[in-house]
Structures are given as C-alpha cells and as structure tokens.
Design an enzyme around this catalytic site. Sequence first.
Site, PDB file in Angstrom:
ATOM      1  N   ARG A  99     110.689  22.672   5.502  1.00 56.15           N
ATOM      2  CA  ARG A  99     109.322  23.117   5.258  1.00 56.15           C
ATOM      3  C   ARG A  99     108.306  22.012   5.483  1.00 56.15           C
ATOM      4  NH1 ARG A  99     110.567  27.578   1.334  1.00 56.15           N
ATOM      5  NH2 ARG A  99     108.600  28.433   0.646  1.00 56.15           N
TER       6      ARG A  99
ATOM      7  N   ARG B 194     106.881  42.810  -4.860  1.00 53.38           N
ATOM      8  CA  ARG B 194     108.320  42.532  -4.744  1.00 53.38           C
ATOM      9  C   ARG B 194     109.035  42.553  -6.100  1.00 53.38           C
ATOM     10  NH1 ARG B 194     109.920  37.192  -1.791  1.00 53.38           N
ATOM     11  NH2 ARG B 194     108.297  36.361  -3.120  1.00 53.38           N
TER      12      ARG B 194
END
Length: 218
Positions: A88, A127
């Site tokens: 990342r 979610r």
Amino acid sequence: MRLILLGPPGAGKGTQAQLLMKRYGIPQLSTGDMLRASVKAGTSLGVEVKSIMESGALVPDDLIVRLISDRLCDSDCLNGFILDGFPRTEAQATSLDQMLSDRGISLDCVVSITVDQRALVDRIVGRFTCKSCGIGYHETLNRPRVEGVCDACGGKEFFRRDDDKAETVMARLTAYIQQTAPIIPYYKEKGRFLEVNGMGEIEVVQELIVNDLEGRSK
Ligand code: AP5
C-alpha cells in the site's frame, strides 16, 4: 499463481480475493484481516494498531512488512497467494520485491480494481461480514440468499467493521490516493498489470479477472 489485488477501500478486493482463492486453491493474504484478528485477540500488535485503523490511516510499514514476511513462510503459500491490501506504499512495494527475490519467486499479475468514488462509500457503509467464515455481504448489493444465514458456512452471526463509517471512509480514501495510488505506475511498468472496471456485478468482475489470467481476454 501469485497475485496482488490493488484498489481503493470498497473496490471489491476482498470479495474478488475470496472467489479467486476458491478457484485456484491459494490463500488470500489480507493485511486488513490479519490486523483485525490481532486487534480482536488483544495482542501487542493489535493494541498498537487499533486507533490507527479506526482513524482510517495506514499502519506503519515495518509492522505490515513483518506480518507479510512471516505469513509468506507458511506452507499454504508455496503454490501461490493473493495479496489483498498489500502493498500500500512505495516502501511496502520495495520490501515485497525483496521478499520475492529472496524466495526466488515472482508475481504473475497485479490486478487493479477501479470503482466510482460515490459507489465506494455506499459499498462500505452497507457492508457486513459473517462472523464465522469472514465472507462479506452488502445490505442491498449482495445479501445472503437466505435472510440472516451465511451462504458459505450457514453462520447466523454477522458484524460490521469499526472503520466502516462514512467519516472514516474519506480518510481511508485519502490514504489510498496519497500513498497507494502512486505505486500503480511502478507495477504498470514492471510486469503483467490488469486494470479492471469494478463497477459491474461481482460475477462479471470475477470473469474479467479470470479471463485475463487464463489468457481468454479479447
Ligand atoms: P483493509 O481491510 O485492507 O480495507 P480496505 O483496503 O479499506 O478495503 P476494504 O476491505 O474496505 O474493501 P475491499 O476492496 O476489500 O471491498 P470488499 O470486497 O469488502 O484495511 C483496513 C485498514 O487496515 C486500513 O485502513 C489500514 O489502517 C490497515 N491496513 C491494512 N493493510 C495495510 C497496509 N498494507 N499498510 C498499512 N495499513 C494497512 O467490498 C466492499 C462491499 O462492496 C462489500 O459489502 C461487498 O459485498 C460489496 N461489493 C464488492 N464488489 C461488489 C460489486 N462488484 N458490486 C456490488 N457490490 C460489491
């Protein structure tokens, strides 16, 4: 098969990784899941990263690199793996290169999933996840076939992530734009790179990835 799945929060990396894991019989190495497990278990790593994760910022590179480096030594990674949420940052990408070269292996493909920013926020705030097997669902876009029962394991308990709040999503998105997106050109130049439109249905996105990996792309 050794893959990286790149993409902003909510792009569908975890969802696609679960399907690829089933198809190819290789593990999903999700740094987010590993960190959440440490937080839940109350390990020293978990205590260190809890507030960072809740703020939407990235955890320090050295902690993440150690996590992945240890995990790659496990025997289930011998035939391949799917890196979900790692690397990342530029430093993590450089460390990964070193880990792979130390093991005499290389990546088969880097898959970057793109999604409209508005859809990302909707996906994240809607979610929920099965407590027993970790499969992800969505309030409107991806509900279990039988209400309240996990399709994969029959589990009946679900949870929502602490960092899945609208205000934290923007911080996570900023971290992605500032720290993760800059590594895309590096992977584009380096080897096999696939950019996939993640706005289609889950199965359609999976087909795009698999077709490319298996040499069936147009
Ligand atoms: P992490 O857990 O990696 O979170 P993230 O990257 O923000 O990604 P998400 O898990 O939110 O999204 P996803 O792309 O997997 O989407 P999903 O498939 O679930 O990281 C969390 C935190 O940990 C970070 O903020 C950081 O603090 C730390 N961290 C982790 N790794 C790190 C690292 N390497 N370095 C430093 N810090 C690190 O899908 C989302 C929803 O959409 C689901 O409900 C799903 O059902 C639905 N959906 C998926 N695809 C579709 C589709 N095609 N159509 C409709 N709905 C869909």
